[in-house]
Design an enzyme around this catalytic site. Structure first.
Site, PDB file in Angstrom:
ATOM      1  N   GLU B  50       4.241   3.717  39.784  1.00 26.57           N
ATOM      2  CA  GLU B  50       4.177   3.312  41.338  1.00 26.57           C
ATOM      3  C   GLU B  50       3.202   2.146  41.341  1.00 26.57           C
ATOM      4  O   GLU B  50       3.723   0.945  42.067  1.00 26.57           O
ATOM      5  CB  GLU B  50       3.969   4.351  42.275  1.00 26.57           C
ATOM      6  CG  GLU B  50       5.070   5.490  42.486  1.00 26.57           C
ATOM      7  CD  GLU B  50       6.086   5.203  42.986  1.00 26.57           C
ATOM      8  OE1 GLU B  50       6.484   3.830  43.332  1.00 26.57           O
ATOM      9  OE2 GLU B  50       7.063   6.092  42.583  1.00 26.57           O
ATOM     10  N   ASN B  54       4.197  -1.949  41.867  1.00 25.45           N
ATOM     11  CA  ASN B  54       3.585  -2.613  43.128  1.00 25.45           C
ATOM     12  C   ASN B  54       2.986  -4.050  42.891  1.00 25.45           C
ATOM     13  O   ASN B  54       3.084  -4.931  43.351  1.00 25.45           O
ATOM     14  CB  ASN B  54       2.424  -1.653  43.789  1.00 25.45           C
ATOM     15  CG  ASN B  54       3.215  -0.807  44.942  1.00 25.45           C
ATOM     16  OD1 ASN B  54       4.494  -0.708  44.957  1.00 25.45           O
ATOM     17  ND2 ASN B  54       2.431   0.055  45.483  1.00 25.45           N
ATOM     18  N   ARG B 108      13.241  -1.279  48.080  1.00 21.12           N
ATOM     19  CA  ARG B 108      12.216  -0.544  47.944  1.00 21.12           C
ATOM     20  C   ARG B 108      12.013   0.475  48.981  1.00 21.12           C
ATOM     21  O   ARG B 108      12.482   0.422  50.156  1.00 21.12           O
ATOM     22  CB  ARG B 108      10.894  -1.379  48.006  1.00 21.12           C
ATOM     23  CG  ARG B 108      10.905  -2.552  47.085  1.00 21.12           C
ATOM     24  CD  ARG B 108      10.724  -1.976  45.584  1.00 21.12           C
ATOM     25  NE  ARG B 108       9.329  -1.140  45.071  1.00 21.12           N
ATOM     26  CZ  ARG B 108       9.375  -0.369  44.431  1.00 21.12           C
ATOM     27  NH1 ARG B 108      10.504  -0.048  43.554  1.00 21.12           N
ATOM     28  NH2 ARG B 108       8.361   0.119  44.148  1.00 21.12           N
TER      29      ARG B 108
END
Lengths: 103, 143
Positions: B50, B54, B108
């Protein structure tokens, strides 16, 4: 990703890849959408038997395909989900819209 | 005699999505010495994935940049930092809200920070617009 279409039952089945992250999700997205729009099945089934890793990119991928399926009048379900994958799915609430089914 | 597992590593890679898997495997390999359970490794890999994603999607937004991961093992705790020098986060509290995303067109889900917070024991974000973002995470490996 192995894709099979059962014409008789109008069932489109995707055997999902071992890992579903942002990188893989991008690759799955257009291929899966093409197949759904091409076959316009009655049912789409995503088989998670081989999936050993999934992060939140997988959630977006599932929801996106659900929308595509819905647009062609098809249902979408997921099956054979391992506990650690289910953990990620539960966190997003996606199982309330797309429940896990027995294959 | 008590074994000393204390260890440190640092890796750096370009913001290519193909490196998301590389980052997960690298951190998982590093943590292996703590003999974590499958679930603990899975949690750590997911949190790393994650944070790295990002940095690639949001921090660098299709530009080429470097993502750095620093990892430390202190006794039975793994400490991680995922660092980028990308565009930074304007509103960190907003970004951490479940289901909030600035990139819905990339499908997303806005669950990245929620997952990091849930799967790790501690998570902090520090960011400066125009300079970059650092995500700090910690997990105690129960043994």
């Amino acid at each position: 990703m192995n894709i099979t279409y059962d014409k008789e039952n109008r069932l489109l089945k995707f055997e999902m890849t071992e890992e579903i992250d942002h990188c893989m999700a991008e690759k799955i997205r257009s291929k899966a959408d093409f197949e759904i729009q091409e076959h316009t099945p009655k049912k789409v089934l995503m088989d998670f038997e081989n999936v050993s890793f999934m992060d939140s990119a997988g959630i977006g991928m599932i929801l996106g395909r659900y929308k595509t399926a819905k647009m062609v009048g098809s249902t979408l379900n997921i099956t054979n989900v391992k506990p650690r994958i289910k953990k990620v799915l539960e966190m997003s609430g996606v199982l309330k819209i797309i429940p896990i089914v027995e294959e | 005699m008590e074994k000393n597992y204390d260890n440190e590593m640092k890796i750096e890679f370009i913001s290519n999505p193909n490196n998301e898997a590389f980052a997960r495997i690298s951190v998982a390999s590093f943590v292996a010495s703590l003999d974590p359970t499958i679930e603990e490794i899975s949690d750590i890999k997911t949190a790393v994935s994650e944070a790295v994603t990002n940095s690639i999607i949001h921090g660098y937004e299709n530009t080429r940049g470097l993502v750095k991961i620093k990892a430390r093992i202190i006794h039975n705790t793994i400490e991680l930092e995922v660092i980028d020098n990308g565009k930074g986060i304007e509103d960190i509290e907003r970004a951490k809200e479940a289901l909030y995303t600035t990139k819905p067109e990339l499908e997303r889900s806005g669950m990245g920070f929620t997952i990091m917070e849930s799967f790790m024991d501690e998570m902090q974000v520090k960011s400066t617009v125009g300079e970059g973002t650092t995500v700090f995470m910690k997990k105690i490996i129960k043994n």
